[in-house]
Write a protein that holds these residues in place. Structure first.
Motif: not given
Length: 323
Positions: A226-236, A246-252
């Motif tokens: 993510a750092g190399l792509l300038g991206a945000a991180t997320a999770c299921s 963290p729950h702040a990363e939960h997408v869905g």
């Protein structure tokens, strides 16, 4: 007649989605040959407020009140509706963010306005009728909605319209609106914000991972990619439920709904609840060792392979290219 856009601030700063909403509102104002006024609630520096002039706002109503230092849906909706009445605004635009989803219907009720939330395109205007394309069924489809009421409220999906500079003169004006005590019955005790360099709703690229990562100790490579792509991180959801992330990363469907330009799903099977929150992504890349994973059915690009083999190779290639 004018168009009013609500500009949400966080700790005195505006996010990318705000400039996108202002750009969208300016395009609507141009359709109507109307002026564009922005309303900001909270303590924001004048220099930051004048930044909105780059994207087409000709005036900013600045609301700075101790009563409104913390976000309260009903109170903020009352202030925005009062500003719309003052400016004779027949169209109110805001971002379809977590905050906007709570505000938009309340503003619409107060103004007796038609509402479109999740707009993804500029309205087609025919007299007093607006025809707007929006997401439907948790992002799994699109709907064409007609607003025929005199007043209209439109909540724009982040990353749907883009930021368009349209610089002009801008003035800043203090705005005072009476707030009923009943609007302040809800007390916000604490607001916890994600501290990522890139916030999920505003991110153009998101790197997300699921249970295929096997444990939180393996998330280093996700963060590095993510750092190399300038991206945000997320999770299921299972990952956040297990406290791996963290729950702040939960997408869905039960987490954050996002619409980045690029969504990379690593070790996520693609359950319908997860897809509901990410299906508006413009390009979806899936990395999974199970060739039958449901996510491949909606992916634009898919890699069948072990994440612990594929991701380090991606990282190595990106590092070579960047050097």
């Amino acid at each position: 007649m004018s168009v009013l856009v609500y500009v949400e601030q966080a700790e005195g700063k505006f996010k990318k989605s705000v400039f996108e909403a202002v750009s969208y509102a300016k395009a609507i104002a141009d359709q109507q040959s109307a002026d564009l006024t922005a309303i900001s609630i909270g303590n924001v520096a004048e220099s930051e407020l004048k930044e909105l002039g780059k994207y087409g706002a000709s005036k900013v109503l600045n609301v700075c009140s101790d009563q409104l230092k913390n976000f309260v849906n009903q109170a903020y909706a009352s202030v925005i509706a009062s500003a719309a009445a003052k400016e004779n605004a027949t169209v109110v635009v805001l971002s379809n963010s977590f905050t906007g989803k709570g505000l938009a219907p309340r503003i619409a009720v107060k103004l007796k306005a038609g509402l479109v939330d999740g707009a993804v395109e500029l309205p087609k205007v025919d007299g007093g009728k607006f025809t707007v394309k929006k997401t439907a069924f948790s992002g799994k489809a699109f709907a064409i909605t007609e607003i025929v009421s005199a007043n209209k409220v439109i909540a724009l999906n982040p990353n749907a319209f883009g930021i368009k500079e349209n610089a002009g003169e801008i003035s800043v004006e203090d705005f005072f609106a009476d707030v009923n005590q009943s609007d302040l019955n809800t007390v916000i005790k604490e607001i916890v914000r994600a501290t990522d360099k890139v916030s999920l709703p505003d991110a153009e690229i998101v790197v997300s991972a699921g249970r295929g990562l096997k444990g939180p100790e393996n998330w280093g490579m996700i963060e590095e990619l993510a750092g190399l792509l300038g991206a945000a991180t997320a999770c299921s959801k299972p990952v956040s439920d297990a406290d791996w992330r963290p729950h702040a990363e939960h997408v869905g469907q039960t987490g954050i709904s996002i619409s980045p330009n690029l969504y990379i799903a690593i070790g996520i099977s693609g359950a319908i609840q997860h897809l509901a929150g990410v299906s508006s992504s413009k390009v979806i890349v899936v990395i999974n060792k199970d060739p039958e994973a449901p996510f491949f059915k909606v992916a634009d690009y898919g890699i069948v392979g072990d994440a612990f083999d594929i991701v380090p190779r991606l990282i190595e290639t990106l590092k070579k290219n960047q050097s």
